[in-house]
Design an enzyme around this catalytic site. Sequence first.
Site, short mmCIF file in Angstrom:
data_model
loop_
_atom_site.label_atom_id
_atom_site.label_comp_id
_atom_site.label_asym_id
_atom_site.label_seq_id
_atom_site.Cartn_x
_atom_site.Cartn_y
_atom_site.Cartn_z
N LYS A 18 0.90 -1.25 -0.16
CA LYS A 18 0.06 0.08 -0.05
C LYS A 18 0.79 1.20 0.08
O LYS A 18 0.36 2.20 -0.47
CB LYS A 18 -1.07 -0.01 1.44
CG LYS A 18 -1.89 -0.96 1.07
CD LYS A 18 -3.37 -0.31 0.84
CE LYS A 18 -4.65 -1.24 0.58
NZ LYS A 18 -4.35 -2.57 1.29
N SER A 75 -8.55 1.22 8.76
CA SER A 75 -8.21 0.74 10.01
C SER A 75 -6.82 -0.24 9.82
O SER A 75 -6.23 -0.76 10.56
CB SER A 75 -9.07 -0.21 10.65
OG SER A 75 -9.95 -1.02 9.92
N GLU A 86 -9.72 -13.93 -4.03
CA GLU A 86 -10.65 -13.48 -2.75
C GLU A 86 -10.81 -14.39 -1.81
O GLU A 86 -10.98 -15.57 -2.13
CB GLU A 86 -11.63 -12.29 -3.07
CG GLU A 86 -12.61 -13.03 -3.91
CD GLU A 86 -13.59 -12.20 -4.61
OE1 GLU A 86 -13.87 -10.76 -4.30
OE2 GLU A 86 -14.61 -12.59 -5.24
N GLY A 109 -16.25 -13.73 0.80
CA GLY A 109 -16.74 -12.55 0.32
C GLY A 109 -16.30 -12.37 -1.19
O GLY A 109 -15.17 -11.72 -1.53
N ASP A 166 -17.33 -10.99 -3.80
CA ASP A 166 -18.07 -9.99 -4.46
C ASP A 166 -17.43 -9.66 -5.93
O ASP A 166 -17.98 -9.43 -6.90
CB ASP A 166 -18.06 -8.67 -3.73
CG ASP A 166 -16.93 -8.19 -3.31
OD1 ASP A 166 -16.14 -8.63 -2.82
OD2 ASP A 166 -16.41 -7.32 -3.99
N SER A 181 1.35 -9.90 -0.22
CA SER A 181 1.11 -8.65 -0.55
C SER A 181 1.43 -7.76 0.96
O SER A 181 1.43 -6.62 1.06
CB SER A 181 -0.63 -8.52 -0.68
OG SER A 181 -1.25 -8.99 0.52
C1 LIG Z 1 -5.11 -3.73 1.01
C2 LIG Z 1 -4.72 -4.94 0.88
C3 LIG Z 1 -5.06 -6.14 0.23
C4 LIG Z 1 -6.02 -5.81 -0.98
O1 LIG Z 1 -5.91 -4.86 -1.81
P1 LIG Z 1 -6.85 -4.13 -2.69
O2 LIG Z 1 -6.05 -3.04 -3.61
O3 LIG Z 1 -7.92 -3.53 -1.82
O4 LIG Z 1 -7.41 -5.26 -3.79
C5 LIG Z 1 -4.25 -7.39 0.11
N1 LIG Z 1 -3.27 -7.30 1.03
C6 LIG Z 1 -3.02 -6.62 1.83
C7 LIG Z 1 -1.95 -7.13 2.84
C8 LIG Z 1 -3.53 -5.09 1.82
O5 LIG Z 1 -3.14 -4.38 2.91
#
Ligand SMILES: *Cc1c(COP(=O)(O)O)cnc(C)c1O
Length: 321
Positions: free
Chosen positions: A54, A79, A205, A209, A211, A305
């Site tokens: 992020k 959050s 996903e 959820g 969606d 991620s």
């Molecule tokens: C925000 C986040 C996601 C999902 O990312 P999106 O861009 O909302 O699809 C996945 N893994 C982590 C660790 C995140 O912080």
Amino acid sequence: MTALPTYDDVVAAAARLEGHAHRTPVLRSATADARWGAQFFFKCENFQRMGAFKFRGAFNALSRFDAAQRQAGAIAFSSGNHAQAVALSARLLGMPALILMPQDAPAAKLAATRGYGAEVVLYDRFTQDREALTQQLATERGMTLIPPYDHPDVLTGQGTAVKELIEETGPLDALYVCLGGGGLLSGSALSARALSPGCKVYGIEPEAGNDGQQSLRAGRIVHIETPRTIADGAQTQHLGQHTFAIIRRDVDDIRTVSDAQLVDAMRFFAERMKMVVEPTGGLAFAGACQDAATLPGARVGVIVSGGNVDLGRYAALLAGE
Ligand SMILES: *Cc1c(COP(=O)(O)O)cnc(C)c1O
């Protein structure tokens, strides 16, 4: 909605991030390759600044502010990892940040966000309308709202991770990306389509959820209740306008995995690769393992991620509690 961003915007984002974001490592695991029969390339965003991808989107968005926007600063509601990403980016760029967080957010997350120098405003999740409150504060203070995924600068920033990955690995046969609101998946798809046109792109996903999967099937954005899953970074209720338009065009399929599969992925990362990965961070690998029978010998990119998880919770999940 303005024109959709393109891979050129990802390239511009990468130039802005140069020297600010980490170029995260691409790790291999001989054990994973032997066990599942593919060649895995793990892009480890758990080692990104503040512990998740992020940072890329937030820093890219804030670096595009003009002088007046910089002076007033950025506002966000979250959050989770987006809060810390905006807080850290604002500090690095020398501007104020205000983050709205629920009163009952984990103390560690409040402390981390404040630790990056952001002002934190608490709200009551049950009685207060978060978006209205954010809008009111943004107007009062002239701050620019940065949403967690549905923004061209956010999603193109997120796309820089897969740009780095494919520049390092060369063409891939398949790419697995976790999916919440779709910022990471849409940006990743822009990079994959440009750098490895034959690569299949899959979003993964939580099955509680789905969606995104429903939206892809229906051809429109489907809204759901907040899903109950350990993947707290993917507890979104719907995709965004920008993210869905790109996902619909450039993503091959969206699949789901269970919480139990996420725990298995976290355990594999801990045991075999010595990495702390948060539950949401295991989505892509769990999805790739599930498809392994269809990927013999394939070159498979997997986005890990993030790694931000309370250690007590982490230990309990791995212990099966
Ligand atoms: C925000 C986040 C996601 C999902 O990312 P999106 O861009 O909302 O699809 C996945 N893994 C982590 C660790 C995140 O912080």
